[in-house]
Structures are given as C-alpha cells and as structure tokens.
Design a protein around this motif. Structure first.
Motif: not given
Length: 157
Positions: A22-23, A37-41, A73-76
C-alpha cells in the motif's frame, strides 16, 4: 486456529507506479497487472482467504471484471477482512516476505507494516514484513518482476 499461505508474482514494467504494502515507492518501473498489482497485499489477501477456506483473489476479484481495473489492493484487503469478520475470525498474525532485486526496500518496510495493519484493523505488531534480494538469479534477480509470500494465523473471535 487456522493457517493460510499466500503467494503472488507480477512482472515489472515502465509507466506504472510501484506500490508495495500500500506504499508508493520511487522506482523507474512498476508492477504490471489488472489492479495496482501490489504483490505484497495480494499475497496477504490470498493467505487470509486460504485460512478461511475461501479460495484465492482470482475467485473473488477476477481480472476479467472491469470493476477491479486499477483498483487499490488495499480495497481488496478491506473486503477480505469483512469476509473474515463475517465468518467469525480475527487475525492472530501475518508474516510476509517480498523477493525483489531493486529498489532497496528496507526504508519502506515499517510504512508497509503500518499500512497493512491499519487497513486490516489490527495492531502493527501483528504484521511482519521482510525483504530478500533475488541475488541476481532468475527473473526477480534480473529485475523483471517481484514475488511476495505471506503466512497468516486466524482464530475464532
């Protein structure tokens, strides 16, 4: 208690922001994909969904659905946490690893930890974010992509 494991991989390419945990991280390339495409989240979401026995991100948020195009991805993760709460679970802990050759991510790990924790509605102490280099090997080592792994423990409320 239940344990979940998540994994995600995305290629790197020009013209995209690099978002991890998210950063936004300054870099000449970003992760390519349907969402941000935030692989971490994504790995965290997959671990939580797996612990609940609810499949993976693709099952709940398919890339074929235009409403997820470019989504944070934070919304997901917020939606996954809603599913977790409805099922009567809480997060015991989340442990993650990002595998990336560049850029150097150490200065951003604390912000990623805090962002994931805040989005999940848990304390930062329950989230651990680590980074490993690709050691110059394979696609990650050649700066063609990034990988993330996540493990979580969930417990009944």
């Amino acid at each position: 208690m239940r344990i979940g494991y998540g994994y995600d991989v995305h290629p790197l390419g020009p013209g995209r922001k690099l978002i991890l945990g998210g950063v936004e991280i300054p870099h000449s390339k970003g992760l390519l994909g349907h969402s941000d495409s935030d692989v971490l989240v994504h790995a965290v979401c997959d671990a939580l969904l797996g612990a609940m026995g609810e499949g993976d991100l693709g099952r709940h948020y398919p890339s074929s659905d235009p409403k997820y195009k470019g989504i944070s991805s934070l919304k997901l993760l917020e939606d996954v946490m809603s599913k977790l709460n409805v099922k009567g679970y809480r997060v015991g802990n989340i442990d993650t690893v990002i595998v990336a050759q560049a850029p150097r991510l150490g200065p951003y790990l604390s912000a990623m930890q805090k962002t994931i924790a805040a989005t999940a509605g848990i304390t930062p102490e329950l989230v651990n974010v680590k980074v490993k280099s690709g050691e110059g090997l394979d696609a990650v080592g050649h700066e063609e992509g990034m990988i993330a792994h996540a493990v979580c423990l969930i417990e009944p409320v």
